[in-house]
Design a protein around this motif. Sequence first.
Motif, mmCIF file in Angstrom:
data_model
loop_
_atom_site.group_PDB
_atom_site.id
_atom_site.type_symbol
_atom_site.label_atom_id
_atom_site.label_comp_id
_atom_site.label_asym_id
_atom_site.label_seq_id
_atom_site.Cartn_x
_atom_site.Cartn_y
_atom_site.Cartn_z
ATOM 1 N N LYS A 49 0.840 -1.212 0.000
ATOM 2 C CA LYS A 49 0.000 0.000 0.000
ATOM 3 C C LYS A 49 0.865 1.248 0.000
ATOM 4 O O LYS A 49 0.613 2.194 -0.746
ATOM 5 C CB LYS A 49 -0.934 0.019 1.210
ATOM 6 N N SER A 50 1.886 1.246 0.833
ATOM 7 C CA SER A 50 2.777 2.397 0.934
ATOM 8 C C SER A 50 3.535 2.627 -0.373
ATOM 9 O O SER A 50 3.648 3.761 -0.847
ATOM 10 C CB SER A 50 3.750 2.178 2.089
ATOM 11 N N ALA A 51 4.050 1.564 -0.969
ATOM 12 C CA ALA A 51 4.799 1.681 -2.230
ATOM 13 C C ALA A 51 3.903 2.174 -3.354
ATOM 14 O O ALA A 51 4.329 2.985 -4.187
ATOM 15 C CB ALA A 51 5.428 0.339 -2.593
ATOM 16 N N THR A 52 2.662 1.710 -3.385
ATOM 17 C CA THR A 52 1.720 2.156 -4.414
ATOM 18 C C THR A 52 1.439 3.646 -4.269
ATOM 19 O O THR A 52 1.453 4.390 -5.253
ATOM 20 C CB THR A 52 0.415 1.347 -4.336
ATOM 21 N N LYS A 59 1.396 10.394 0.146
ATOM 22 C CA LYS A 59 2.079 9.996 1.382
ATOM 23 C C LYS A 59 1.117 9.274 2.312
ATOM 24 O O LYS A 59 -0.050 9.619 2.392
ATOM 25 C CB LYS A 59 2.605 11.226 2.114
ATOM 26 N N ARG A 60 1.652 8.275 3.008
ATOM 27 C CA ARG A 60 0.913 7.632 4.092
ATOM 28 C C ARG A 60 0.928 8.570 5.286
ATOM 29 O O ARG A 60 1.916 9.268 5.522
ATOM 30 C CB ARG A 60 1.604 6.329 4.502
ATOM 31 N N ILE A 143 9.460 9.603 -11.795
ATOM 32 C CA ILE A 143 8.752 8.322 -11.760
ATOM 33 C C ILE A 143 9.713 7.131 -11.815
ATOM 34 O O ILE A 143 9.492 6.122 -11.142
ATOM 35 C CB ILE A 143 7.679 8.226 -12.878
ATOM 36 N N LEU A 144 10.798 7.239 -12.575
ATOM 37 C CA LEU A 144 11.753 6.127 -12.637
ATOM 38 C C LEU A 144 12.466 5.935 -11.289
ATOM 39 O O LEU A 144 12.672 4.805 -10.854
ATOM 40 C CB LEU A 144 12.767 6.352 -13.759
ATOM 41 N N TYR A 145 12.821 7.030 -10.654
ATOM 42 C CA TYR A 145 13.445 6.947 -9.333
ATOM 43 C C TYR A 145 12.472 6.336 -8.322
ATOM 44 O O TYR A 145 12.838 5.469 -7.540
ATOM 45 C CB TYR A 145 13.885 8.342 -8.873
ATOM 46 N N ARG A 146 11.209 6.783 -8.358
ATOM 47 C CA ARG A 146 10.209 6.245 -7.434
ATOM 48 C C ARG A 146 9.953 4.764 -7.696
ATOM 49 O O ARG A 146 9.779 3.985 -6.762
ATOM 50 C CB ARG A 146 8.907 7.050 -7.519
ATOM 51 N N LEU A 147 9.950 4.350 -8.950
ATOM 52 C CA LEU A 147 9.760 2.938 -9.285
ATOM 53 C C LEU A 147 10.922 2.109 -8.743
ATOM 54 O O LEU A 147 10.718 1.047 -8.139
ATOM 55 C CB LEU A 147 9.643 2.775 -10.804
ATOM 56 N N TYR A 148 12.143 2.594 -8.910
ATOM 57 C CA TYR A 148 13.334 1.917 -8.394
ATOM 58 C C TYR A 148 13.275 1.822 -6.868
ATOM 59 O O TYR A 148 13.494 0.747 -6.293
ATOM 60 C CB TYR A 148 14.571 2.697 -8.861
ATOM 61 N N ARG A 149 12.956 2.936 -6.187
ATOM 62 C CA ARG A 149 12.894 2.932 -4.719
ATOM 63 C C ARG A 149 11.758 2.057 -4.205
ATOM 64 O O ARG A 149 11.897 1.366 -3.191
ATOM 65 C CB ARG A 149 12.715 4.356 -4.170
ATOM 66 N N TYR A 153 12.091 -1.058 -1.729
ATOM 67 C CA TYR A 153 11.298 -1.020 -0.499
ATOM 68 C C TYR A 153 10.483 -2.301 -0.331
ATOM 69 O O TYR A 153 10.445 -2.901 0.739
ATOM 70 C CB TYR A 153 10.401 0.219 -0.540
ATOM 71 N N LEU A 154 9.858 -2.745 -1.400
ATOM 72 C CA LEU A 154 9.057 -3.975 -1.347
ATOM 73 C C LEU A 154 9.924 -5.206 -1.086
ATOM 74 O O LEU A 154 9.466 -6.170 -0.484
ATOM 75 C CB LEU A 154 8.269 -4.164 -2.642
ATOM 76 N N SER A 155 11.166 -5.161 -1.526
ATOM 77 C CA SER A 155 12.053 -6.305 -1.299
ATOM 78 C C SER A 155 12.685 -6.287 0.091
ATOM 79 O O SER A 155 13.460 -7.171 0.421
ATOM 80 C CB SER A 155 13.141 -6.353 -2.377
ATOM 81 N N GLY A 156 12.344 -5.271 0.909
ATOM 82 C CA GLY A 156 12.824 -5.232 2.285
ATOM 83 C C GLY A 156 13.906 -4.212 2.560
ATOM 84 O O GLY A 156 14.321 -4.031 3.699
ATOM 85 N N TYR A 157 14.378 -3.508 1.525
ATOM 86 C CA TYR A 157 15.422 -2.501 1.722
ATOM 87 C C TYR A 157 14.846 -1.294 2.467
ATOM 88 O O TYR A 157 13.768 -0.818 2.157
ATOM 89 C CB TYR A 157 15.966 -2.053 0.363
ATOM 90 N N ARG A 158 15.564 -0.824 3.480
ATOM 91 C CA ARG A 158 15.113 0.357 4.222
ATOM 92 C C ARG A 158 16.108 1.493 4.115
ATOM 93 O O ARG A 158 15.737 2.632 3.944
ATOM 94 C CB ARG A 158 14.857 -0.004 5.670
ATOM 95 N N SER A 159 17.375 1.185 4.274
ATOM 96 C CA SER A 159 18.403 2.218 4.250
ATOM 97 C C SER A 159 19.747 1.537 4.014
ATOM 98 O O SER A 159 19.900 0.343 4.269
ATOM 99 C CB SER A 159 18.416 2.960 5.585
ATOM 100 N N CYS A 160 20.728 2.316 3.588
ATOM 101 C CA CYS A 160 22.067 1.744 3.433
ATOM 102 C C CYS A 160 22.639 1.351 4.797
ATOM 103 O O CYS A 160 23.616 0.625 4.868
ATOM 104 C CB CYS A 160 22.991 2.720 2.710
#
Length: 187
Positions: A49-52, A59-60, A143-149, A153-160
Amino acid sequence: MEKTELFVCRCHDVSHQMVLGTLEPTEDEVRVVYGSFHLVHLEFWDKLKSATKYLFGRKRKDGDFDALLLRPEDADRLEWFANFLDRGVSATDKTTAPFHFTFCSNENVYDVALEAYQDTLNDGSIQTEYEMSVCVFLKPGNILYRLYRAAKYLSGYRSCYGDFDSFEFLTADAAKLHRMVSGLRAC
């Protein structure tokens, strides 16, 4: 003086936490307050939901990683860091009006807001209460940056930095910390 403080959410959930710390500066060094914010792991459906929403530029309410609600008793500890940055020489903003400001880390945007809530008591009178929240959002972009992020995010990445995100407050940010302190004292 070196100092480290842990700030835990008003809900007492230790996964909603922020750590602020300093290192002893030498005479020619800039004073810096280092911060770490725990990025809460959300369930897959909440992340979806958040990624969509993120993909469509929305914003959530509580951010992409859950919010931290600061407690009024945190004001004195937070003020120490504000005074450390400006050596206690700036005027403290005594306003209790709702406010909103942002600051950024390398990967995320932090929204700090003091919001007023009005409750009607049994006797018909209205009571105003304040709540200060710190919400973390993924950085906006095209949009490309948001799609990449969103995919990361969906794969579990939060921060470096993994489960935590790191940021810094510099001397120029002391006024923001003082504003947070005055807002917490109004709560």
